[in-house]
Design an enzyme around this catalytic site. Sequence first.
Site, PDB file in Angstrom:
ATOM      1  CG  ASP A 155      -1.697   1.252   1.479  1.00 36.76           C
ATOM      2  OD1 ASP A 155      -1.414   2.258   0.753  1.00 36.76           O
ATOM      3  OD2 ASP A 155      -2.211   1.217   2.452  1.00 36.76           O
TER       4      ASP A 155
ATOM      5  CG  ASP B  64      -5.300   0.349   1.055  1.00 35.10           C
ATOM      6  OD1 ASP B  64      -4.980  -0.764   1.123  1.00 35.10           O
ATOM      7  OD2 ASP B  64      -5.349   1.271   2.195  1.00 35.10           O
TER       8      ASP B  64
ATOM      9  CG  ASN C 189      13.880 -10.525   0.912  1.00 31.68           C
ATOM     10  OD1 ASN C 189      12.730 -10.441   0.784  1.00 31.68           O
ATOM     11  ND2 ASN C 189      14.368 -11.864   0.321  1.00 31.68           N
TER      12      ASN C 189
ATOM     13  CG  ASP D 178      -7.268  -3.532   1.604  1.00 38.63           C
ATOM     14  OD1 ASP D 178      -6.225  -3.475   2.407  1.00 38.63           O
ATOM     15  OD2 ASP D 178      -7.880  -2.426   1.368  1.00 38.63           O
TER      16      ASP D 178
ATOM     17  CE1 TYR E 127      -3.207  -1.050  11.947  1.00 37.02           C
ATOM     18  CE2 TYR E 127      -3.818   1.319  11.710  1.00 37.02           C
ATOM     19  CZ  TYR E 127      -3.739   0.104  11.409  1.00 37.02           C
ATOM     20  OH  TYR E 127      -4.663  -0.269  10.342  1.00 37.02           O
TER      21      TYR E 127
ATOM     22  CE  LYS F 104      -4.510  -6.445  11.039  1.00 39.03           C
ATOM     23  NZ  LYS F 104      -4.408  -6.060  12.662  1.00 39.03           N
TER      24      LYS F 104
END
Length: 376
Positions: free
Chosen positions: A10, A51, A103, A134, A234, A237
């Site tokens: 995203d 997204d 990577n 998503d 956070y 996700k």
Amino acid sequence: MLTISAIKADVGSIGGHTRPSSRMMEAVRTELQRAAERGLILDSDVTHCGDDICLLMVHRQGSDDPEIHNFAWSVFTAATTIAQEEALYGAGQDLLKDAPSGNVRGAGPGAAEITLDETAKERPAEPFMVFTADKCGPGAYNFPLWTLFTSPLYCAGLMLPQMKVGFRFTVIDMEHAGADRVIELDAPEQHIDLAVLLRDENRFGIRAIHSRKYPTQQVVAVSTDRLHTIAGEYKGKDDPVSIIRTQGIFPAPEEVVSPYFTAHYVAGDARGSHHMPLMPAPINTAITSAYCVPLVACMAYSVSKAGKLSEAVDVFANPVWDATRLKAQQKADEMRRQGFVGPAMLPTQELEYSAFQQSLAELEEQFRIVEKPGPT
Ligand code: 13P
Ligand code: MG
Ligand code: MG
């Protein structure tokens, strides 16, 4: 050998966490075409689920190849630049490091890769599916993959001689930062041990599944990085991608999608902090629902021995999935009616990575101890 790489990230979306812009998608497609022209990859497709942009690349560089991973990073960087120009939300959201060390795993984007021998006689043709989801974590695939590869209730094909011997699961501890902490468990014998781990979708995820009859044949790859394990807070996700090879020695596509009838509850959704049902949706769908009902899309492809992709079939676009979509929306409605209470939101240890924790901490400070009255 051929490698199928699905790498997603995203890097910005329109009006909130909805979908990437058309300009971003166009730029990504152009970059992949150029990479094919200069011979780095053999073929590609570009999709989005909500997204998240998913780069599907077929090449001969092998899994975890630094050139492919650095290239994917550069494509996401180019899309970020456009997102910034367009003032989109969360531009560069999943690019958590300055540059990956060859990577993208551990740097933000999610990668699922399978390397296969296109000359193997047990695989005369190579059909496969790519799932992109998503507003949920990689553990969202625990339920559909465990049921598919351990239960004839969902996959009658498991009774056939080429699958009866079972499958080897590689399960990863997604809370473990740095090097991968993994365990290998064999189904059917250890399907209960698998259940013991996989019930905890926030901690344990399926990284890979291999055939036991043909041990070099990998049937499943899942991106299992959790953004909070990388960033410590956070950052959106994890929105996983998975590749599943199908037919012959593996389950058929119609078996692979059967667990998705359940529209099972997954962790994620609005602010990555709730439980909501996983709704099968057509590819390139924007997230616009209340509390971000998580979406899963599925594209079915064939790939030739020369690494050329067929056109794709958008599996969940079929109207047969409308009934499941309605069920998912009804399950979402039921869950949201109890607001924030109990299973409607994630457990506190999951919220630890989000700003909800600050609100809790402020109140924790105001608690006082009141001694119990002693015996008189
Ligand atoms: P994404 O992880 O898809 O960016 O969504 C984040 C979010 O918090 C939505 O409410
Ligand atoms: Mg987002
Ligand atoms: Mg997303």
